[in-house]
Scaffold this motif. Structure first.
Motif, mmCIF file in Angstrom:
data_model
loop_
_atom_site.group_PDB
_atom_site.id
_atom_site.type_symbol
_atom_site.label_atom_id
_atom_site.label_comp_id
_atom_site.label_asym_id
_atom_site.label_seq_id
_atom_site.Cartn_x
_atom_site.Cartn_y
_atom_site.Cartn_z
ATOM 1 N N SER A 12 0.834 -1.211 0.000
ATOM 2 C CA SER A 12 0.000 0.000 0.000
ATOM 3 C C SER A 12 0.864 1.255 0.000
ATOM 4 N N LEU A 13 1.807 1.278 -0.893
ATOM 5 C CA LEU A 13 2.766 2.388 -0.926
ATOM 6 C C LEU A 13 2.092 3.700 -1.290
ATOM 7 N N LYS A 14 2.619 4.754 -0.691
ATOM 8 C CA LYS A 14 2.091 6.102 -0.896
ATOM 9 C C LYS A 14 3.198 7.007 -1.434
ATOM 10 N N PRO A 15 2.836 8.090 -2.099
ATOM 11 C CA PRO A 15 3.875 9.005 -2.599
ATOM 12 C C PRO A 15 4.816 9.491 -1.496
ATOM 13 N N GLU A 16 4.313 9.630 -0.290
ATOM 14 C CA GLU A 16 5.157 10.104 0.805
ATOM 15 C C GLU A 16 6.158 9.052 1.286
ATOM 16 N N ASP A 17 6.077 7.842 0.761
ATOM 17 C CA ASP A 17 7.081 6.815 1.057
ATOM 18 C C ASP A 17 8.304 6.955 0.163
ATOM 19 N N THR A 18 8.246 7.846 -0.802
ATOM 20 C CA THR A 18 9.368 8.062 -1.705
ATOM 21 C C THR A 18 10.589 8.522 -0.929
ATOM 22 N N ALA A 19 11.684 7.800 -1.094
ATOM 23 C CA ALA A 19 12.914 8.099 -0.349
ATOM 24 C C ALA A 19 13.995 7.119 -0.782
ATOM 25 N N VAL A 20 15.212 7.398 -0.346
ATOM 26 C CA VAL A 20 16.277 6.404 -0.416
ATOM 27 C C VAL A 20 16.196 5.595 0.870
ATOM 28 N N TYR A 21 16.149 4.293 0.717
ATOM 29 C CA TYR A 21 16.031 3.394 1.856
ATOM 30 C C TYR A 21 17.381 2.741 2.140
ATOM 31 N N TYR A 22 17.754 2.764 3.403
ATOM 32 C CA TYR A 22 19.025 2.209 3.849
ATOM 33 C C TYR A 22 18.773 1.131 4.895
ATOM 34 N N CYS A 23 19.662 0.136 4.918
ATOM 35 C CA CYS A 23 19.672 -0.770 6.048
ATOM 36 C C CYS A 23 20.980 -0.553 6.814
ATOM 37 N N ALA A 24 20.935 -0.872 8.087
ATOM 38 C CA ALA A 24 22.084 -0.652 8.952
ATOM 39 C C ALA A 24 22.110 -1.712 10.041
ATOM 40 N N ALA A 25 23.314 -1.995 10.543
ATOM 41 C CA ALA A 25 23.495 -3.070 11.515
ATOM 42 C C ALA A 25 23.977 -2.528 12.854
ATOM 43 N N ARG A 26 23.527 -3.184 13.904
ATOM 44 C CA ARG A 26 23.963 -2.857 15.261
ATOM 45 C C ARG A 26 23.969 -4.164 16.038
ATOM 46 N N ARG A 27 24.937 -4.293 16.914
ATOM 47 C CA ARG A 27 25.055 -5.537 17.682
ATOM 48 C C ARG A 27 23.798 -5.769 18.515
ATOM 49 N N TYR A 28 23.184 -6.910 18.286
ATOM 50 C CA TYR A 28 22.102 -7.481 19.088
ATOM 51 C C TYR A 28 20.781 -6.700 19.115
ATOM 52 N N TYR A 29 20.831 -5.455 19.564
ATOM 53 C CA TYR A 29 19.586 -4.755 19.874
ATOM 54 C C TYR A 29 19.340 -3.570 18.944
ATOM 55 N N CYS A 30 18.088 -3.279 18.752
ATOM 56 C CA CYS A 30 17.711 -2.098 17.996
ATOM 57 C C CYS A 30 17.924 -0.846 18.845
ATOM 58 N N SER A 31 17.947 0.264 18.187
ATOM 59 C CA SER A 31 18.090 1.545 18.876
ATOM 60 C C SER A 31 17.289 2.586 18.117
ATOM 61 N N VAL A 32 16.820 3.578 18.840
ATOM 62 C CA VAL A 32 16.105 4.668 18.190
ATOM 63 C C VAL A 32 17.074 5.697 17.639
ATOM 64 N N TYR A 33 18.347 5.546 17.946
ATOM 65 C CA TYR A 33 19.352 6.518 17.509
ATOM 66 C C TYR A 33 20.118 5.967 16.308
ATOM 67 N N THR A 34 20.033 6.651 15.182
ATOM 68 C CA THR A 34 20.717 6.195 13.976
ATOM 69 C C THR A 34 22.222 6.153 14.176
ATOM 70 N N ALA A 35 22.738 7.020 15.022
ATOM 71 C CA ALA A 35 24.191 7.077 15.249
ATOM 72 C C ALA A 35 24.717 5.811 15.907
ATOM 73 N N GLU A 36 23.836 5.022 16.503
ATOM 74 C CA GLU A 36 24.269 3.795 17.166
ATOM 75 C C GLU A 36 24.331 2.606 16.216
ATOM 76 N N PHE A 37 24.001 2.814 14.967
ATOM 77 C CA PHE A 37 24.145 1.777 13.949
ATOM 78 C C PHE A 37 25.466 2.029 13.233
ATOM 79 N N GLY A 38 26.368 1.050 13.298
ATOM 80 C CA GLY A 38 27.723 1.301 12.821
ATOM 81 C C GLY A 38 27.977 0.986 11.365
ATOM 82 N N SER A 39 27.200 0.098 10.788
ATOM 83 C CA SER A 39 27.444 -0.304 9.405
ATOM 84 C C SER A 39 26.201 0.000 8.583
#
Length: 123
Positions: free
Chosen positions: A85-112
């Protein structure tokens, strides 16, 4: 060397679907949480969804709840983001990132981070 490669982006009409893939190499996803993020032109990068090693899912963006689903295939060392159900507002560059074990709300805590894949929703 930890490496993430996104794929699956493209041009889709409103209401359509895409499945993004995040393939990991140089490390096993068994020990890493993977988050999906997106950045639209002129906007800050925002979190979309994250999947921890224990299977806990965090949906950062209320706007994607019920439409986007994150999943993992450990045998393929790949994490997916199914987008419906994609919408025009979903338009963006999508990235994936890795962090040891746990998720975080802070993008800076994802190292790769991957290089990103463009998703454009337009008629």
């Amino acid at each position: 060397q930890l490496q993430l490669v996104e794929s699956g982006g493209g041009l889709v009409q409103p209401g359509g679907s895409l499945r993004l893939s995040c393939a990991a190499s140089g490390f096993t996803l068994d020990y890493y949480a993977i988050g999906w993020f997106r950045q639209a032109p002129g906007k800050e990068r925002e979190g979309v969804s994250c999947l921890s090693t224990s299977g806990v899912i965090i949906n950062y963006a209320d706007s994607v709840k019920g439409r986007f689903t994150i999943s993992r295939d450990n045998a393929k060392n790949t994490v997916y983001l199914q987008m419906n159900s994609l919408k025009p507002e979903d338009t963006a560059v999508y990235y994936c990132a890795a962090r040891r074990y746990y998720c975080s709300v802070y993008t800076a805590e994802f190292g790769s981070w991957g290089q990103g894949t463009q998703v454009t929703v337009s008629s």
